[in-house]
Design a protein around this motif. Sequence first.
Motif, PDB file in Angstrom:
ATOM      1  N   GLU A 165      -5.601  10.781   5.680  1.00 41.23           N
ATOM      2  CA  GLU A 165      -6.030   9.694   4.366  1.00 41.23           C
ATOM      3  C   GLU A 165      -4.792   9.070   4.003  1.00 41.23           C
ATOM      4  O   GLU A 165      -4.871   8.025   3.649  1.00 41.23           O
ATOM      5  CB  GLU A 165      -6.912   9.909   3.595  1.00 41.23           C
ATOM      6  N   ARG A 166      -3.575   9.889   4.446  1.00 47.95           N
ATOM      7  CA  ARG A 166      -2.638   9.493   4.068  1.00 47.95           C
ATOM      8  C   ARG A 166      -1.415   9.212   5.306  1.00 47.95           C
ATOM      9  O   ARG A 166      -1.405   9.816   6.153  1.00 47.95           O
ATOM     10  CB  ARG A 166      -1.150   9.775   2.539  1.00 47.95           C
TER      11      ARG A 166
ATOM     12  N   ASP B 200      -6.304  16.643   4.199  1.00 48.81           N
ATOM     13  CA  ASP B 200      -6.371  15.585   3.799  1.00 48.81           C
ATOM     14  C   ASP B 200      -5.369  15.419   2.890  1.00 48.81           C
ATOM     15  O   ASP B 200      -4.973  14.268   2.942  1.00 48.81           O
ATOM     16  CB  ASP B 200      -7.814  15.402   2.871  1.00 48.81           C
TER      17      ASP B 200
ATOM     18  N   ASN C 154       1.048  -0.945   0.427  1.00 49.68           N
ATOM     19  CA  ASN C 154      -0.283  -0.228  -0.085  1.00 49.68           C
ATOM     20  C   ASN C 154       0.692   1.006   0.255  1.00 49.68           C
ATOM     21  O   ASN C 154       0.511   1.713   0.718  1.00 49.68           O
ATOM     22  CB  ASN C 154      -0.956  -0.276   1.157  1.00 49.68           C
TER      23      ASN C 154
ATOM     24  N   ASP D  62      -2.948   3.483  11.564  1.00 50.31           N
ATOM     25  CA  ASP D  62      -3.405   4.163  11.439  1.00 50.31           C
ATOM     26  C   ASP D  62      -2.453   5.589  11.559  1.00 50.31           C
ATOM     27  O   ASP D  62      -1.429   4.642  12.154  1.00 50.31           O
ATOM     28  CB  ASP D  62      -4.815   4.744  11.833  1.00 50.31           C
TER      29      ASP D  62
ATOM     30  N   THR E  47      -3.830   3.763  -0.751  1.00 52.75           N
ATOM     31  CA  THR E  47      -5.213   3.935  -1.112  1.00 52.75           C
ATOM     32  C   THR E  47      -5.722   4.287   0.430  1.00 52.75           C
ATOM     33  O   THR E  47      -6.723   5.462   0.504  1.00 52.75           O
ATOM     34  CB  THR E  47      -6.196   2.956  -2.008  1.00 52.75           C
ATOM     35  N   ASP E  48      -5.131   4.063   1.428  1.00 54.27           N
ATOM     36  CA  ASP E  48      -5.758   4.683   2.682  1.00 54.27           C
ATOM     37  C   ASP E  48      -4.173   4.940   3.845  1.00 54.27           C
ATOM     38  O   ASP E  48      -3.715   5.251   2.995  1.00 54.27           O
ATOM     39  CB  ASP E  48      -6.415   3.985   3.617  1.00 54.27           C
ATOM     40  N   GLU E  49      -4.384   5.318   4.893  1.00 53.21           N
ATOM     41  CA  GLU E  49      -3.549   5.312   5.787  1.00 53.21           C
ATOM     42  C   GLU E  49      -2.479   4.136   6.217  1.00 53.21           C
ATOM     43  O   GLU E  49      -1.776   4.393   7.078  1.00 53.21           O
ATOM     44  CB  GLU E  49      -4.327   5.620   6.911  1.00 53.21           C
ATOM     45  N   GLN E  50      -3.108   2.745   6.030  1.00 53.19           N
ATOM     46  CA  GLN E  50      -2.100   1.260   6.367  1.00 53.19           C
ATOM     47  C   GLN E  50      -0.978   1.525   5.477  1.00 53.19           C
ATOM     48  O   GLN E  50      -1.023   1.929   4.122  1.00 53.19           O
ATOM     49  CB  GLN E  50      -3.382   0.742   6.237  1.00 53.19           C
TER      50      GLN E  50
ATOM     51  N   SER F 224       1.739   5.998   1.916  1.00 49.95           N
ATOM     52  CA  SER F 224       0.635   5.145   2.301  1.00 49.95           C
ATOM     53  C   SER F 224      -0.226   5.324   0.857  1.00 49.95           C
ATOM     54  O   SER F 224      -0.061   6.353   0.170  1.00 49.95           O
ATOM     55  CB  SER F 224       0.003   4.950   3.347  1.00 49.95           C
TER      56      SER F 224
END
Length: 330
Positions: free
Chosen positions: A299-300, A226, A154, A293, A192-195, A190
């Motif tokens: 979101e990143r 964001d 990711n 997280d 698509t998301d924060e992981q 990251s």
Amino acid sequence: MSKTIQIASPGQFSDLLKSSRIVVTDFYADWCGPCKQIAPIYEQLSASLSRPNHIAFVKVNVDTQKEIASKYAVTAMPTFMIFKQGQVVEKVQGADPRKLQAVVRKLAAEAEGGSSSSGFGGSSGSGGWRIGDLPKGYGDVTDQVDVKGLELLNSDSQFGGVRVLFESSKPTGLAKGKAAESKTKDWVESDTDEQLMMFMPFQATLKVHTLQITSLPATADDDDEDEVPMRPKTIQIYPNRPHILGFEEADDIPATQSITLTEKDWDSTGTATIPLRFVKFQNVTSLVIFVVDGDGEGERVRVDRVRIIGETGEKRDLGKLEKIGDEQGE
């Protein structure tokens, strides 16, 4: 008369690391041809740059000083290591005269300039940007990461690859002036998301004492928060996994240690120092680090550097030492 010190015992070497600010070490073997070829150049450096209690040049015979060679995971001849304030800051493998001269003279020049930084040193000489002292009795073992086996899930491909996380160079996020204008994205974000999920195998069995994670998010230039990446908040660590975990798989496997970072954990270099439950990380051949997280509403997540502090396993097969030729140098 030669100023090079021949190491006769682990105690002598340990005492020298404490008494001399910089120790240049030649790990060699009598049977190694390339070692003999580069020896005169090493002696020239020693004769011109040695200074009592400040810069010392030493030779360690890996056949008679197996304990020292094992401690520093020396597996190829010749290997040159440079210690600064007791910690390895440079490593040169092979009979490469130009590279050896360059790194030795660079550190000697820094020493002449009176640099007194107590910052952490990485596996290269530019690693002194961190602050604080290493845990007593432990060193930087990041150079034991098997970079060929690194994996990262990711991550946004617009930024640096996973290997950039283990560089000892000062992150551009800390640079000022013209260096700060560099377009090199020497960090990971990251996608698509924060992981983020990272797998790091090691070249040797380690005792891992502490992790250091550096994260240098930029300041928002507009109202869209964001778009500004976050620092990691919750981190889960899994030792000795044979491969990287999937995100769903990690949800089903209890982490050996889970850490929650807060704003006060990040120092002025953007680095969080994370002590591990040492008893759980005694014989480590790999680590999976899961950034669950980030600390914020974005979101990143951004990570600039990762550093591993601990001890290299003592059990090494010194009977399989390699000869490294001098094809790199002339």
